[in-house]
Structures are given as C-alpha cells and as structure tokens.
Enzyme design. Structure first.
Site, mmCIF file in Angstrom:
data_model
loop_
_atom_site.group_PDB
_atom_site.id
_atom_site.type_symbol
_atom_site.label_atom_id
_atom_site.label_comp_id
_atom_site.label_asym_id
_atom_site.label_seq_id
_atom_site.Cartn_x
_atom_site.Cartn_y
_atom_site.Cartn_z
ATOM 1 N N ASP A 12 -68.457 -97.722 22.029
ATOM 2 C CA ASP A 12 -67.201 -97.761 21.543
ATOM 3 C C ASP A 12 -66.439 -98.321 23.367
ATOM 4 O OD1 ASP A 12 -65.210 -95.872 21.111
ATOM 5 O OD2 ASP A 12 -65.476 -94.605 21.802
ATOM 6 N N GLY A 13 -65.369 -98.519 22.978
ATOM 7 C CA GLY A 13 -65.026 -99.032 23.676
ATOM 8 C C GLY A 13 -64.727 -100.583 23.924
ATOM 9 N N ASN A 14 -65.278 -101.064 23.161
ATOM 10 C CA ASN A 14 -65.503 -102.959 23.392
ATOM 11 C C ASN A 14 -63.911 -103.600 22.706
ATOM 12 O OD1 ASN A 14 -67.895 -102.482 23.377
ATOM 13 N ND2 ASN A 14 -69.106 -103.436 21.872
ATOM 14 N N ARG A 16 -61.772 -102.106 23.086
ATOM 15 C CA ARG A 16 -60.329 -102.158 24.106
ATOM 16 C C ARG A 16 -60.149 -102.911 25.061
ATOM 17 N NH1 ARG A 16 -60.638 -96.061 24.225
ATOM 18 N NH2 ARG A 16 -62.805 -96.335 22.776
ATOM 19 N N TRP A 17 -61.541 -103.152 25.657
ATOM 20 C CA TRP A 17 -61.736 -103.886 26.490
ATOM 21 C C TRP A 17 -61.643 -105.083 26.152
ATOM 22 C CZ3 TRP A 17 -64.905 -107.877 28.385
ATOM 23 C CH2 TRP A 17 -64.933 -108.052 29.833
ATOM 24 N N HIS A 29 -66.642 -107.457 21.305
ATOM 25 C CA HIS A 29 -67.959 -107.329 20.653
ATOM 26 C C HIS A 29 -68.345 -108.435 20.953
ATOM 27 C CE1 HIS A 29 -65.421 -104.374 18.344
ATOM 28 N NE2 HIS A 29 -64.568 -105.577 17.577
ATOM 29 N N SER A 57 -69.986 -97.550 12.004
ATOM 30 C CA SER A 57 -69.866 -96.415 11.170
ATOM 31 C C SER A 57 -69.105 -96.927 9.868
ATOM 32 C CB SER A 57 -69.696 -95.521 12.107
ATOM 33 O OG SER A 57 -67.955 -95.615 11.947
ATOM 34 N N GLU A 59 -66.801 -95.295 8.490
ATOM 35 C CA GLU A 59 -65.568 -95.263 9.527
ATOM 36 C C GLU A 59 -65.120 -96.791 9.354
ATOM 37 O OE1 GLU A 59 -62.962 -92.220 10.014
ATOM 38 O OE2 GLU A 59 -64.181 -91.993 8.112
ATOM 39 N N ASN A 60 -65.851 -97.751 10.076
ATOM 40 C CA ASN A 60 -65.415 -98.482 10.510
ATOM 41 C C ASN A 60 -65.407 -99.759 9.655
ATOM 42 O OD1 ASN A 60 -67.954 -98.695 13.354
ATOM 43 N ND2 ASN A 60 -65.795 -97.937 13.361
HETATM 44 C C1 FPP Z 1 -67.854 -100.438 19.614
HETATM 45 O O1 FPP Z 1 -66.124 -100.597 20.042
HETATM 46 C C2 FPP Z 1 -68.303 -101.047 18.710
HETATM 47 C C3 FPP Z 1 -68.027 -101.323 17.706
HETATM 48 C C4 FPP Z 1 -68.096 -100.342 16.716
HETATM 49 C C5 FPP Z 1 -68.691 -102.996 16.676
HETATM 50 C C6 FPP Z 1 -70.563 -102.862 17.390
HETATM 51 C C7 FPP Z 1 -70.865 -103.633 16.278
HETATM 52 C C8 FPP Z 1 -71.557 -104.894 16.665
HETATM 53 C C9 FPP Z 1 -71.330 -105.604 18.392
HETATM 54 C C10 FPP Z 1 -72.607 -105.463 15.997
HETATM 55 C C11 FPP Z 1 -73.629 -106.143 15.874
HETATM 56 C C12 FPP Z 1 -74.282 -104.942 16.892
HETATM 57 C C13 FPP Z 1 -75.472 -104.961 17.243
HETATM 58 C C14 FPP Z 1 -76.427 -103.858 18.066
HETATM 59 C C15 FPP Z 1 -76.685 -105.695 17.075
HETATM 60 P P1 FPP Z 1 -64.808 -100.425 19.147
HETATM 61 O O2 FPP Z 1 -64.356 -101.690 18.639
HETATM 62 O O3 FPP Z 1 -65.123 -99.268 18.711
HETATM 63 O O4 FPP Z 1 -63.745 -100.184 20.190
HETATM 64 P P2 FPP Z 1 -62.534 -99.071 20.356
HETATM 65 O O5 FPP Z 1 -62.583 -98.327 20.341
HETATM 66 O O6 FPP Z 1 -61.934 -99.778 21.334
HETATM 67 O O7 FPP Z 1 -62.050 -100.010 18.764
#
Ligand code: FPP
Length: 153
Positions: A12-14, A16-17, A29, A57, A59-60
């Site tokens: 989570d938070g990727n 936004r970061w 990401h 998820s 939801e995503n």
């Molecule tokens: C969370 O940040 C990240 C995700 C929902 C996606 C993560 C998936 C990958 C990087 C694909 C590859 C994965 C692996 C483990 C090999 P967010 O987008 O929910 O951030 P936010 O809360 O700031 O919107």
C-alpha cells in the site's frame, strides 16, 4: 529458526509515494518492487518461514487500464528475471487468489509455482486477484467437503 513464523504485508502507498516523490504513480510501483526484493532478502536472512505479499486485490481492477498494464508488466518482468534466482535460494512460490490473467501470465505463474514446488527455505505467497469473497467461498467449500467425508463414514 526464527520464532516469527509468518510475515504478511499488504502492499500500500506505492502510488502515493511515487506521485509525491517522482511525479508518477508508476515510478512508485517500480520502487515498491525494489522494496519487495529487499524484504525477500531480509526474510531469508532472518530465517522466517512464510512471507505473504498482498499485491493485487480484486478491487484493484478499478484502476486506470494504463496503471494495471504497468503493474502486470512489472510482475511478468520480475518473474522472468528472478525465477531462477528464487529457485536457487530454495524459495517456494505460491500464488493465492484466482489465476485468471492472460494466457501468458497464467502459464508463467504456473511454471514458476511448479519449478519451485519442492523448495523449503521459505514459502513466498503472492496474493494476486484476491478478495475476501473468494476466500470465504473456498473455505465453505472445504468445510462442505470435510462434512461429506465424515458423513460417508
Ligand atoms: C500498492 O500501492 C501496490 C499495489 C496495489 C500493486 C503492487 C503490485 C506490483 C508492484 C506488481 C508486482 C508485484 C510483485 C510483488 C512481484 P497502491 O497503488 O495501492 O498505493 P496507494 O495506496 O498510494 O494508491
């Protein structure tokens, strides 16, 4: 052996970061994946048996198509580049969630699971296309099966 047996992380938070620091969610990401690699390394070092990463998820799927494509490209790229290394490190990869992606990704995930199935140092559970609804349905199906077995006796 570490008394801490299982670490589970909801990614989570990727996004936004990335927006805040690099003006792009996708850059977040990409950076998040680098952090995943550091976490796997540390899990091995600390001898923790199970690592679960909640990555994508159900939801995503509501996210913009461009972001979804970017995420799945990252995943495909990661697996293609890293599966041999994960295997050499004795890591067992298990996908949790429903595997209904492109034919290419499904077969990549299946072959990565198959290749690492006998490994035993850590089990890396990667949750993709997961949702509580699916887990509940699968739990109820398992209970039903167990009950049917008991009734057969
Ligand atoms: C969370 O940040 C990240 C995700 C929902 C996606 C993560 C998936 C990958 C990087 C694909 C590859 C994965 C692996 C483990 C090999 P967010 O987008 O929910 O951030 P936010 O809360 O700031 O919107």
């Amino acid at each position: 052996m570490n008394p801490l047996n299982h670490v589970a992380i909801i990614m989570d938070g990727n996004g936004r970061w990335g927006l805040k620091n690099k003006n792009s969610r996708n850059a977040g990401h990409k950076e998040g994946l680098k952090t995943v690699e550091k976490i796997i390394k540390e899990t091995l070092k600390q001898k923790i048996k199970h690592l679960t990463l909640y990555a994508f998820s159900t939801e995503n799927w509501k996210r913009p198509k461009k972001e979804i494509n970017y995420l799945f490209n990252l995943l495909e790229n990661f697996l293609t580049r890293k599966i041999d290394q994960l295997h050499e490190q004795n890591i067992k990869l298990k996908i949790i969630g429903e595997k209904n992606f492109s034919k290419n990704l499904n077969s990549l995930l299946n072959s990565a699971e198959k290749k690492t199935a006998r490994n035993s140092k850590i089990q890396l559970n990667l949750a993709l296309n997961y949702g509580s609804k699916l887990e509940l349905v699968s739990a109820i199906k398992q209970i039903k099966k167990k009950k049917e077995k008991i009734n057969e006796k």
